[in-house]
Scaffold this motif. Sequence first.
Motif, short mmCIF file in Angstrom:
data_model
loop_
_atom_site.label_atom_id
_atom_site.label_comp_id
_atom_site.label_asym_id
_atom_site.label_seq_id
_atom_site.Cartn_x
_atom_site.Cartn_y
_atom_site.Cartn_z
N TYR A 32 0.74 -1.13 -0.06
CA TYR A 32 0.30 -0.01 -0.29
C TYR A 32 0.57 1.72 -0.27
CZ TYR A 32 -3.41 -2.90 2.08
OH TYR A 32 -4.96 -4.27 2.31
N PHE B 282 1.83 -0.77 13.88
CA PHE B 282 2.17 -1.48 14.83
C PHE B 282 2.69 -2.84 13.83
CE2 PHE B 282 -1.36 -2.42 11.06
CZ PHE B 282 -1.00 -4.08 10.35
N THR C 127 -2.96 -13.37 10.23
CA THR C 127 -2.82 -12.22 9.90
C THR C 127 -3.82 -12.51 8.41
OG1 THR C 127 -1.27 -12.85 7.46
CG2 THR C 127 -0.14 -11.76 9.29
N SER C 128 -4.23 -11.30 7.38
CA SER C 128 -5.26 -11.98 6.45
C SER C 128 -4.89 -13.00 5.82
CB SER C 128 -5.33 -11.10 5.79
OG SER C 128 -4.36 -10.37 5.10
N GLU D 109 -11.17 -8.45 4.31
CA GLU D 109 -11.39 -6.97 5.95
C GLU D 109 -12.87 -6.30 5.11
OE1 GLU D 109 -8.13 -4.33 6.69
OE2 GLU D 109 -7.17 -5.12 6.96
N THR E 249 -3.17 -9.31 0.61
CA THR E 249 -2.81 -8.21 -0.66
C THR E 249 -2.18 -9.16 -2.10
OG1 THR E 249 -0.79 -7.94 0.66
CG2 THR E 249 -3.34 -6.24 0.70
P1 13P Z 1 -2.06 -7.97 4.15
O1 13P Z 1 -2.55 -8.66 5.64
O2 13P Z 1 -2.75 -8.12 3.22
O3 13P Z 1 -0.37 -7.23 4.08
O4 13P Z 1 -3.39 -6.83 4.69
C1 13P Z 1 -2.93 -5.78 5.99
C2 13P Z 1 -3.68 -4.66 6.51
O5 13P Z 1 -3.09 -3.47 6.94
C3 13P Z 1 -4.75 -4.13 4.88
O6 13P Z 1 -5.41 -3.62 5.03
#
Ligand code: 13P
Length: 309
Positions: A27, A64, A129-130, A202, A217
Amino acid sequence: MLATKAISEEIQDLKRDRRAILLAHHYQDSEVQDLADAIGDSLELARAAQKFEGDVIVFCGVWFMAETAKILNPSRIVVVPDKDAGCSLVDSCSAQQVRAFRKRYPDHLVVSYINTSADVKAESDIVCTSRNAVSVVNSLPVDRPVLFLPDINLGNYVKKETGRENMKIWQGACIVHATFAARKLAQARADHPNALVASHPECPQDILRMSDFIGSTSSIIDWCVHHDAREYIVMTESGVTHSLQRRAPGKTFHFIPNDHCNCSECPHMRKNTLEKLRGCLETLSPRVELSADIMERARLPIERMLAVR
Ligand code: 13P
Ligand code: SF4
């Protein structure tokens, strides 16, 4: 353009002098990504932070993420170009709230999304994590109730994917993804009938239901690069365009403005500019500083996550 080249060269020189490694999330602005030693999602960057040699980690992402790098590298200096690069999810949950929850529900395992402060991680059983949230929750004993925090949309997605009934979910949300609107996605699908939809977990459930792929991502980028389709609607922060265009130059990607800022950029991530990056290499600040106690307690749930395959 010339100014960008000059400042980029200064940053490269400073990186060498400082024995620094530069980690960048997808990002970040493209000119920041172009200077990075590693670009990735939050899981890949946590792993990258463990691997490198050098004295300094410059974390071009949000606070973070840099805290996680510091916890995994306590003897190294970790800096972030802008100290205010925060996250709405981090702000939605405090360590005090988690302690209060644990007191009330002592039998629950606490699963914290990596988008939390180091203080919250220190109160948690395991981090995710995601990319690995489903595997992390699946790694826990089925008979133990779980609190998933702080992202409501990721939590609901994980609950659905794992089929886990005994799971409470915090009410936090990402200001970027949670404000993507299904009506705008429906319009984009009508405008681009051949496009496939790839979404970050998210996003709200109605967006996820309309998606052909759901992932972190980096997972979104890999899926779009390897799929046969030529056209995609991408429901995440538009910084991923940089890798998508580089790795899949012939394909078309559409981004939809959210209802928060009428764009699809994270206002926190985008605080890190080239000028601030040069400044933080010069002064080695703003620097992540955490107490030894917090680092020790937060490291365990992070290491538990890194051990999950
Ligand atoms: P990722 O786990 O895809 O890096 O996402 C982090 C995040 O902050 C998405 O908004
Ligand atoms: Fe936090 Fe959302 Fe920005 Fe990611 S995109 S850093 S979750 S505010």
